[in-house]
Design a protein around this motif. Structure first.
Motif, PDB file in Angstrom:
ATOM      1  N   PHE A  77       0.805  -1.221   0.000  1.00 33.38           N
ATOM      2  CA  PHE A  77       0.000   0.000   0.000  1.00 33.38           C
ATOM      3  C   PHE A  77       0.838   1.270   0.000  1.00 33.38           C
ATOM      4  O   PHE A  77       0.521   2.218  -0.687  1.00 33.38           O
ATOM      5  N   SER A  78       1.930   1.306   0.721  1.00 33.34           N
ATOM      6  CA  SER A  78       2.690   2.554   0.842  1.00 33.34           C
ATOM      7  C   SER A  78       3.264   3.027  -0.490  1.00 33.34           C
ATOM      8  O   SER A  78       3.491   4.200  -0.670  1.00 33.34           O
ATOM      9  N   VAL A  79       3.481   2.114  -1.426  1.00 34.79           N
ATOM     10  CA  VAL A  79       4.027   2.526  -2.717  1.00 34.79           C
ATOM     11  C   VAL A  79       2.958   2.597  -3.801  1.00 34.79           C
ATOM     12  O   VAL A  79       3.195   3.168  -4.855  1.00 34.79           O
ATOM     13  N   ASP A 172      -6.025  10.121  10.011  1.00 37.04           N
ATOM     14  CA  ASP A 172      -5.022   9.168  10.465  1.00 37.04           C
ATOM     15  C   ASP A 172      -3.640   9.404   9.879  1.00 37.04           C
ATOM     16  O   ASP A 172      -2.654   9.013  10.478  1.00 37.04           O
ATOM     17  N   ALA A 173      -3.534  10.016   8.703  1.00 40.11           N
ATOM     18  CA  ALA A 173      -2.250  10.250   8.032  1.00 40.11           C
ATOM     19  C   ALA A 173      -1.447   8.954   7.894  1.00 40.11           C
ATOM     20  O   ALA A 173      -0.236   8.942   8.031  1.00 40.11           O
ATOM     21  N   ALA A 178       1.252   2.283   9.032  1.00 38.59           N
ATOM     22  CA  ALA A 178       2.675   2.263   9.399  1.00 38.59           C
ATOM     23  C   ALA A 178       2.884   1.422  10.654  1.00 38.59           C
ATOM     24  O   ALA A 178       3.825   0.620  10.736  1.00 38.59           O
ATOM     25  N   THR A 179       1.997   1.558  11.641  1.00 41.10           N
ATOM     26  CA  THR A 179       2.093   0.782  12.880  1.00 41.10           C
ATOM     27  C   THR A 179       1.880  -0.707  12.592  1.00 41.10           C
ATOM     28  O   THR A 179       2.620  -1.556  13.091  1.00 41.10           O
ATOM     29  N   LEU A 180       0.874  -1.031  11.786  1.00 41.14           N
ATOM     30  CA  LEU A 180       0.614  -2.412  11.432  1.00 41.14           C
ATOM     31  C   LEU A 180       1.838  -3.042  10.774  1.00 41.14           C
ATOM     32  O   LEU A 180       2.271  -4.124  11.161  1.00 41.14           O
ATOM     33  N   GLY A 185       6.464  -6.963  11.325  1.00 36.73           N
ATOM     34  CA  GLY A 185       7.842  -7.179  10.899  1.00 36.73           C
ATOM     35  C   GLY A 185       8.193  -6.683   9.528  1.00 36.73           C
ATOM     36  O   GLY A 185       9.256  -6.997   9.018  1.00 36.73           O
ATOM     37  N   ALA A 186       7.330  -5.898   8.910  1.00 41.81           N
ATOM     38  CA  ALA A 186       7.628  -5.329   7.595  1.00 41.81           C
ATOM     39  C   ALA A 186       7.782  -3.823   7.746  1.00 41.81           C
ATOM     40  O   ALA A 186       7.286  -3.234   8.696  1.00 41.81           O
ATOM     41  N   GLN A 187       8.458  -3.205   6.845  1.00 41.64           N
ATOM     42  CA  GLN A 187       8.602  -1.748   6.879  1.00 41.64           C
ATOM     43  C   GLN A 187       7.547  -1.110   5.991  1.00 41.64           C
ATOM     44  O   GLN A 187       7.254  -1.623   4.929  1.00 41.64           O
ATOM     45  N   PRO A 188       6.981   0.028   6.432  1.00 39.15           N
ATOM     46  CA  PRO A 188       5.964   0.689   5.622  1.00 39.15           C
ATOM     47  C   PRO A 188       6.565   1.309   4.370  1.00 39.15           C
ATOM     48  O   PRO A 188       7.727   1.532   4.271  1.00 39.15           O
TER      49      PRO A 188
END
Length: 188
Positions: A77-79, A172-173, A178-180, A185-188
């Motif tokens: 999702f972040s990308v 939420d921005a 990001a917390t999930l 164990g993954a980076q956002p």
């Protein structure tokens, strides 16, 4: 952070930490444990639902308060989103039967049907990023633009008589996502 967000953060932390506990020290050595017949392995659950869910999906399972907890989340999702989606939309439906790790095809069919209704109604104004099963909760987490309202989501779900469904929206921005990602164990 409101109460709902704190509860979600607590569930995330519990899920991330559940697999980190060392084995009990009084456990017999592996060689001393006799092989027991094992029940057949349950069918693997496809978190992408055969490609119905957009993006790359993963599943994380752990335990919280002695009960299984399962997260299905979108890894990319972040990308993927080309625009900012500022609202966290959470649609929570109470399960009649607590989630204890079971895969109930009829119930999953109902949840999948409601998810498709939500995806169709929200269209390009929202992105599904996570789904939670724990205890009597089945929650969908979306990021949505400002045009998405609680009334629109409730209307998309149709007749809710006899169902305990809550719809919440909050700015939420992308903090939840990001917390999930950090907790599994993954980076956002």
């Amino acid at each position: 952070m409101n109460t709902r967000a704190r509860t979600v953060a607590s569930l995330l932390l519990a899920a991330a930490l559940a697999g980190c506990a060392p084995p009990p020290s009084d456990a017999p050595p592996a060689a001393a444990v006799q092989a027991q017949p094992q029940p057949p392995a349950p069918a693997l659950i496809d978190p992408a639902r055969g490609g119905v869910r957009h993006g790359v999906w993963a599943r994380a399972e752990a335990e919280r308060e002695g009960q299984p907890i399962a997260w299905e989340y979108r890894e990319d999702f972040s990308v993927a989103p080309p625009r900012r989606l500022p609202q966290l939309l959470v649609v929570s439906e109470a399960r009649q039967i607590p989630y204890v790790g079971q895969n109930d095809p009829a119930l999953q069919h109902d949840f999948d049907a409601r998810e498709r209704l939500l995806l169709t109604a929200l269209g390009s104004e929202a992105e599904l990023v996570a789904v939670l099963d724990w205890n009597q909760q089945h929650d969908w987490f979306f990021y949505a633009d400002a045009s998405v309202t609680q009334d629109r989501v409730v209307a998309a779900l149709g007749d809710l008589r006899g169902r305990d469904v809550r719809v919440t929206l909050e700015n939420d921005a992308q903090e939840f996502y990001a917390t999930l990602k950090k907790r599994v164990g993954a980076q956002p």
